[in-house]
Write a protein that holds these residues in place. Structure first.
Motif, PDB file in Angstrom:
ATOM      1  N   ILE A   1       0.832  -1.202   0.000  1.00 16.31           N
ATOM      2  CA  ILE A   1       0.000   0.000   0.000  1.00 16.31           C
ATOM      3  C   ILE A   1       0.873   1.261   0.000  1.00 16.31           C
ATOM      4  O   ILE A   1       0.586   2.227  -0.700  1.00 16.31           O
ATOM      5  CB  ILE A   1      -0.976  -0.012   1.188  1.00 16.31           C
ATOM      6  CG1 ILE A   1      -1.952  -1.188   1.067  1.00 16.31           C
ATOM      7  CG2 ILE A   1      -1.721   1.311   1.317  1.00 16.31           C
ATOM      8  CD1 ILE A   1      -2.750  -1.246  -0.209  1.00 16.31           C
ATOM      9  N   GLU A   2       1.970   1.239   0.759  1.00 14.55           N
ATOM     10  CA  GLU A   2       2.881   2.385   0.801  1.00 14.55           C
ATOM     11  C   GLU A   2       3.573   2.637  -0.532  1.00 14.55           C
ATOM     12  O   GLU A   2       3.961   3.769  -0.825  1.00 14.55           O
ATOM     13  CB  GLU A   2       3.962   2.165   1.862  1.00 14.55           C
ATOM     14  CG  GLU A   2       3.476   2.259   3.276  1.00 14.55           C
ATOM     15  CD  GLU A   2       4.556   1.897   4.284  1.00 14.55           C
ATOM     16  OE1 GLU A   2       5.717   1.638   3.882  1.00 14.55           O
ATOM     17  OE2 GLU A   2       4.236   1.858   5.473  1.00 14.55           O
ATOM     18  N   ASN A   3       3.743   1.592  -1.329  1.00 14.80           N
ATOM     19  CA  ASN A   3       4.502   1.695  -2.582  1.00 14.80           C
ATOM     20  C   ASN A   3       3.631   1.631  -3.827  1.00 14.80           C
ATOM     21  O   ASN A   3       4.145   1.368  -4.927  1.00 14.80           O
ATOM     22  CB  ASN A   3       5.561   0.590  -2.627  1.00 14.80           C
ATOM     23  CG  ASN A   3       6.686   0.865  -1.659  1.00 14.80           C
ATOM     24  OD1 ASN A   3       7.603   1.617  -1.966  1.00 14.80           O
ATOM     25  ND2 ASN A   3       6.608   0.286  -0.470  1.00 14.80           N
ATOM     26  N   SER A   4       2.355   1.847  -3.666  1.00 11.78           N
ATOM     27  CA  SER A   4       1.439   1.813  -4.805  1.00 11.78           C
ATOM     28  C   SER A   4       0.228   2.682  -4.489  1.00 11.78           C
ATOM     29  O   SER A   4       0.111   3.224  -3.397  1.00 11.78           O
ATOM     30  CB  SER A   4       0.984   0.375  -5.083  1.00 11.78           C
ATOM     31  OG  SER A   4       0.101  -0.075  -4.071  1.00 11.78           O
ATOM     32  N   SER A   5      -0.663   2.763  -5.443  1.00 11.06           N
ATOM     33  CA  SER A   5      -1.941   3.436  -5.189  1.00 11.06           C
ATOM     34  C   SER A   5      -3.064   2.404  -5.080  1.00 11.06           C
ATOM     35  O   SER A   5      -4.236   2.727  -5.253  1.00 11.06           O
ATOM     36  CB  SER A   5      -2.238   4.449  -6.296  1.00 11.06           C
ATOM     37  OG  SER A   5      -2.293   3.800  -7.545  1.00 11.06           O
ATOM     38  N   ALA A   6      -2.682   1.168  -4.776  1.00 11.49           N
ATOM     39  CA  ALA A   6      -3.656   0.077  -4.699  1.00 11.49           C
ATOM     40  C   ALA A   6      -4.659   0.297  -3.569  1.00 11.49           C
ATOM     41  O   ALA A   6      -4.305   0.764  -2.490  1.00 11.49           O
ATOM     42  CB  ALA A   6      -2.940  -1.255  -4.489  1.00 11.49           C
ATOM     43  N   GLU A   7      -5.902  -0.044  -3.857  1.00 13.28           N
ATOM     44  CA  GLU A   7      -6.931  -0.090  -2.825  1.00 13.28           C
ATOM     45  C   GLU A   7      -6.752  -1.388  -2.053  1.00 13.28           C
ATOM     46  O   GLU A   7      -6.484  -2.435  -2.648  1.00 13.28           O
ATOM     47  CB  GLU A   7      -8.325  -0.101  -3.444  1.00 13.28           C
ATOM     48  CG  GLU A   7      -8.715   1.145  -4.157  1.00 13.28           C
ATOM     49  CD  GLU A   7     -10.116   1.026  -4.746  1.00 13.28           C
ATOM     50  OE1 GLU A   7     -10.764  -0.039  -4.617  1.00 13.28           O
ATOM     51  OE2 GLU A   7     -10.554   2.006  -5.363  1.00 13.28           O
ATOM     52  N   LEU A   8      -6.925  -1.336  -0.754  1.00 11.85           N
ATOM     53  CA  LEU A   8      -6.847  -2.528   0.083  1.00 11.85           C
ATOM     54  C   LEU A   8      -8.252  -3.011   0.380  1.00 11.85           C
ATOM     55  O   LEU A   8      -9.066  -2.268   0.930  1.00 11.85           O
ATOM     56  CB  LEU A   8      -6.110  -2.217   1.382  1.00 11.85           C
ATOM     57  CG  LEU A   8      -6.021  -3.354   2.394  1.00 11.85           C
ATOM     58  CD1 LEU A   8      -5.283  -4.546   1.808  1.00 11.85           C
ATOM     59  CD2 LEU A   8      -5.355  -2.860   3.672  1.00 11.85           C
TER      60      LEU A   8
END
Length: 100
Positions: free
Chosen positions: A78-85
């Protein structure tokens, strides 16, 4: 729908590996993510690179359950992407800030 791509990630828990699954397409999605270790981080990056992706390309991270070998790397991804969790509300805090 795309077929899932199995990614074997190393684990320290007596098993040789744990599986994560990658779905390609317009919104690359990773299901489960392995333990929080440098070895897993490197293995994940290598597996994504085979498909011309980086962690930063992930749009969604789905955690199936809150076992450390499935959730451990979530915060770093999450810190290294814009991915939704996507995770149960009961596991969210642990996924994004396991020290808390």
């Amino acid at each position: 729908m795309n077929q899932p791509i199995r990614i074997e990630l190393p684990t320290q828990f007596g098993m040789q590996s744990v599986n994560a699954y990658l779905f390609l397409g317009d919104e690359p999605t990773l299901i489960d993510c392995g333990e929080n270790s440098e070895e897993v981080w490197q293995a994940l990056q290598t597996a994504l690179a085979i498909h011309n992706l980086t962690v930063g390309d992930l749009q969604r991270l789905i955690i199936t359950h809150a076992h450390v070998d499935h959730i451990g790397m979530a915060g770093r991804i999450i810190e290294n992407s814009s991915a939704e969790l996507w995770i149960s509300e009961y596991g969210y805090d642990w996924a994004v800030d396991p020290g808390r």
